[in-house]
Design a protein around this motif. Structure first.
Motif, PDB file in Angstrom:
ATOM      1  N   SER A   1      41.532  44.037  42.547  1.00 22.82           N
ATOM      2  CA  SER A   1      40.514  42.940  41.834  1.00 22.82           C
ATOM      3  C   SER A   1      41.268  41.341  42.012  1.00 22.82           C
ATOM      4  O   SER A   1      40.086  40.661  41.221  1.00 22.82           O
ATOM      5  CB  SER A   1      41.650  43.620  40.803  1.00 22.82           C
ATOM      6  N   GLY A   2      41.788  40.943  42.908  1.00 21.54           N
ATOM      7  CA  GLY A   2      41.907  40.075  43.356  1.00 21.54           C
ATOM      8  C   GLY A   2      42.685  38.429  42.589  1.00 21.54           C
ATOM      9  O   GLY A   2      42.168  37.384  41.878  1.00 21.54           O
ATOM     10  N   VAL A   3      43.510  39.432  41.084  1.00 25.05           N
ATOM     11  CA  VAL A   3      44.357  38.695  40.674  1.00 25.05           C
ATOM     12  C   VAL A   3      45.419  38.088  40.883  1.00 25.05           C
ATOM     13  O   VAL A   3      46.319  38.475  41.683  1.00 25.05           O
ATOM     14  CB  VAL A   3      44.328  40.404  39.291  1.00 25.05           C
ATOM     15  N   ASP A   4      45.772  37.272  40.708  1.00 24.34           N
ATOM     16  CA  ASP A   4      46.969  36.305  40.346  1.00 24.34           C
ATOM     17  C   ASP A   4      47.848  37.083  40.597  1.00 24.34           C
ATOM     18  O   ASP A   4      48.228  36.290  39.162  1.00 24.34           O
ATOM     19  CB  ASP A   4      46.489  34.798  41.024  1.00 24.34           C
ATOM     20  N   TYR A   5      48.838  37.275  41.189  1.00 25.70           N
ATOM     21  CA  TYR A   5      49.764  38.023  40.046  1.00 25.70           C
ATOM     22  C   TYR A   5      51.113  37.326  40.336  1.00 25.70           C
ATOM     23  O   TYR A   5      52.210  37.640  40.047  1.00 25.70           O
ATOM     24  CB  TYR A   5      50.599  39.539  41.135  1.00 25.70           C
ATOM     25  N   GLN A   6      51.186  35.198  41.105  1.00 26.15           N
ATOM     26  CA  GLN A   6      52.190  34.542  40.868  1.00 26.15           C
ATOM     27  C   GLN A   6      53.284  34.691  39.957  1.00 26.15           C
ATOM     28  O   GLN A   6      52.407  34.734  38.555  1.00 26.15           O
ATOM     29  CB  GLN A   6      51.660  33.430  41.774  1.00 26.15           C
ATOM     30  N   ALA A   7      54.546  35.021  39.854  1.00 25.76           N
ATOM     31  CA  ALA A   7      55.396  35.158  39.196  1.00 25.76           C
ATOM     32  C   ALA A   7      56.581  33.880  38.741  1.00 25.76           C
ATOM     33  O   ALA A   7      56.819  33.710  39.747  1.00 25.76           O
ATOM     34  CB  ALA A   7      55.377  36.538  38.450  1.00 25.76           C
ATOM     35  N   GLN A   8      56.629  33.442  37.456  1.00 27.46           N
ATOM     36  CA  GLN A   8      57.707  32.115  37.613  1.00 27.46           C
ATOM     37  C   GLN A   8      58.991  33.070  36.266  1.00 27.46           C
ATOM     38  O   GLN A   8      58.623  33.823  35.375  1.00 27.46           O
ATOM     39  CB  GLN A   8      58.239  31.498  37.201  1.00 27.46           C
TER      40      GLN A   8
ATOM     41  N   GLU B   1      45.236  35.166  35.243  1.00 28.74           N
ATOM     42  CA  GLU B   1      44.235  35.716  35.199  1.00 28.74           C
ATOM     43  C   GLU B   1      44.845  37.529  35.421  1.00 28.74           C
ATOM     44  O   GLU B   1      45.727  37.601  35.814  1.00 28.74           O
ATOM     45  CB  GLU B   1      42.930  36.089  36.865  1.00 28.74           C
ATOM     46  N   VAL B   2      44.334  38.504  34.679  1.00 25.51           N
ATOM     47  CA  VAL B   2      44.362  39.972  35.026  1.00 25.51           C
ATOM     48  C   VAL B   2      43.570  40.664  35.351  1.00 25.51           C
ATOM     49  O   VAL B   2      42.062  39.896  34.955  1.00 25.51           O
ATOM     50  CB  VAL B   2      44.345  40.623  33.419  1.00 25.51           C
ATOM     51  N   PRO B   3      43.152  41.467  35.113  1.00 21.19           N
ATOM     52  CA  PRO B   3      41.981  42.317  36.201  1.00 21.19           C
ATOM     53  C   PRO B   3      40.882  42.617  35.196  1.00 21.19           C
ATOM     54  O   PRO B   3      41.464  42.823  33.521  1.00 21.19           O
ATOM     55  CB  PRO B   3      41.998  43.821  36.336  1.00 21.19           C
TER      56      PRO B   3
ATOM     57  N   TRP C   1      43.115  32.224  31.590  1.00 20.06           N
ATOM     58  CA  TRP C   1      44.038  31.523  30.642  1.00 20.06           C
ATOM     59  C   TRP C   1      44.201  30.678  31.366  1.00 20.06           C
ATOM     60  O   TRP C   1      44.395  30.382  32.355  1.00 20.06           O
ATOM     61  CB  TRP C   1      44.526  31.836  29.585  1.00 20.06           C
ATOM     62  N   PRO C   2      44.552  29.130  30.946  1.00 21.49           N
ATOM     63  CA  PRO C   2      45.060  28.333  31.652  1.00 21.49           C
ATOM     64  C   PRO C   2      46.276  28.495  32.089  1.00 21.49           C
ATOM     65  O   PRO C   2      47.231  29.653  31.270  1.00 21.49           O
ATOM     66  CB  PRO C   2      45.537  26.641  30.783  1.00 21.49           C
TER      67      PRO C   2
END
Length: 309
Positions: free
Chosen positions: A4-11, A32-34, A205-206
Motif C-alpha cells: 500500500s505504500g503507507v507510512d507506518y512510522q509511529a511515536q 496516511e492509511v490504506p 491528514w497533517p
C-alpha cells in the motif's frame, strides 16, 4: 508495507502530560492509511472495503470484522502491517457503521451474510473471519449460518451472550423497549448522518494529527444508529449452537476487560470444539489503546487457525 505504500512510522502517544489515555504507539504520528473503495454487494447495498493483497497469490485471506461504535480502519489499523506480511487482508465497514450499508432494520444475521457477500464479490473462498467484540458475534453467526464458506474463525474481546445476571437482563430489556420506541426516528437520523459524510473516508491528514483522523472515524457513525445496534446486540445468544461450530477457531481473551466479563469469554472458548485460547493482558479497547499488547497475541491466534486450515 510494500502493498500500500503507507507510512507506518509511529511515536509514543499512549498518554499526555495530563494522564489521559490516547491511541496506541502503533498508530501515532501517521500521515496516511490504506485507501479503499465503495463496493456494491448485489441485492444488499454498498459498503467501504479495503483489500490488501498478501505476499503471494496463494496467501490465506483474513477478513476483519470490527466492533460496535467504530469503523473497520479505526478498529484494525494497528494490526494491518504485520498481518499483511503473511496474509491477504480484507476489512469493511459493517451495517450502520461508518460508510457501511444502511437498511431499514439492524439485524445481526444480515451483518453475517454481508461478510460472506464481501468475500464472494472479491473472489475469496473460505477465509479466516476475525471478529472483535461485535465483530466476534458476526463471525460466530457467519460460521454457523454458512459453515461451508468459512475456513476458520478468530474471536477477540467478544462473548456468546450478553444476558445472564439479573442486572444485565433488566438493562437490556429496558433498553430494548426504549430503542423500539424511537426506531423510526433512529433510521431517519442515521440516514441523514450518512448523507453528510464524504464519499470516501479520509486517508491522509497533517503530520501529528492522528487524533483528528480518529475522531472523524468515530463521528462517521451516528449515535442514533448505535442505540438500535446495542438493543439488537444485547439479545444475542449463541449458547445453543456454539458447540456445533466445526471450523478451526482461536479465542483471544482480553483479561482486563471491564465491558465483557472475562469468565464469559472463557466459557465461550470452552464451548467451541478444539478452540485454542490466547490471553491478552489488556482491556476492551485494546485494539486501539493497547495495541502493543494486543497485536502480537492476535497474530499468534490468526497463525494458529491458518495452520489448521
Amino acid at each position: 508495507m510494500t502493498n500500500s505504500g503507507v507510512d507506518y512510522q509511529a511515536q509514543d502517544v499512549a498518554g499526555d502530560k495530563r494522564g489521559r489515555r490516547r491511541l496506541s504507539p502503533r498508530i501515532a504520528r501517521l500521515t496516511e492509511v490504506p485507501q479503499g473503495s465503495m463496493v456494491e454487494l448485489p441485492g444488499r447495498g454498498s459498503t467501504y472495503v479495503v483489500d490488501l493483497p498478501g505476499p503471494s497469490a496463494d496467501s490465506p485471506t483474513v477478513v476483519l470484522l470490527h466492533g460496535m461504535a467504530t469503523t473497520a480502519m479505526l478498529n484494525w489499523f494497528p494490526s494491518l502491517r504485520e498481518l499483511n506480511e503473511r496474509y491477504r487482508v480484507v476489512l469493511f465497514d459493517q451495517r450502520w457503521h461508518g460508510h457501511g450499508i444502511r437498511s431499514e432494520r439492524f439485524i445481526l444475521d444480515d451483518l453475517a451474510d454481508d461478510a460472506i457477500a464481501v468475500c464472494e464479490v472479491l473472489g475469496v473462498e473460505r477465509p479466516i473471519l476475525a471478529g472483535y467484540s461485535m465483530g466476534g458475534v458476526v463471525a460466530q453467526l457467519a460460521a454457523h449460518r454458512q459453515p461451508d464458506k468459512v475456513g476458520g474463525v478468530v474471536l477477540a474481546a467478544t462473548t456468546y451472550r450478553f444476558q445472564e445476571t439479573r442486572r444485565e437482563r433488566a438493562f437490556h430489556k429496558s433498553w430494548g423497549v426504549l430503542a423500539a420506541s424511537f426506531a423510526e426516528l433512529s433510521l431517519r437520523r442515521a440516514e441523514l448522518h450518512k448523507q453528510k459524510l464524504p464519499l470516501l473516508p479520509e486517508s491522509s491528514w497533517p503530520v501529528g494529527r492522528m487524533d483528528r483522523w480518529a475522531m472523524s472515524e468515530m463521528r462517521s457513525t451516528s449515535g442514533w444508529a448505535l442505540a438500535q445496534a446495542l438493543a439488537v446486540l444485547g439479545q444475542f445468544d449463541s449458547s445453543e449452537w456454539l458447540p456445533t461450530l466445526k471450523v478451526p477457531t482461536a479465542v483471544v481473551i482480553t483479561t482486563r476487560d471491564r465491558a465483557l466479563p472475562v469468565f464469559r469469554q472463557l466459557e465461550m472458548a470452552k464451548a467451541i470444539p478444539g478452540a485454542e485460547i490466547f490471553l491478552a493482558k489488556a482491556g476492551h479497547a485494546a485494539c486501539a489503546l493497547e495495541a502493543d499488547v494486543f497485536v502480537p497475541v492476535f497474530l499468534e491466534a490468526v497463525q494458529s487457525v491458518a495452520g489448521r486450515l
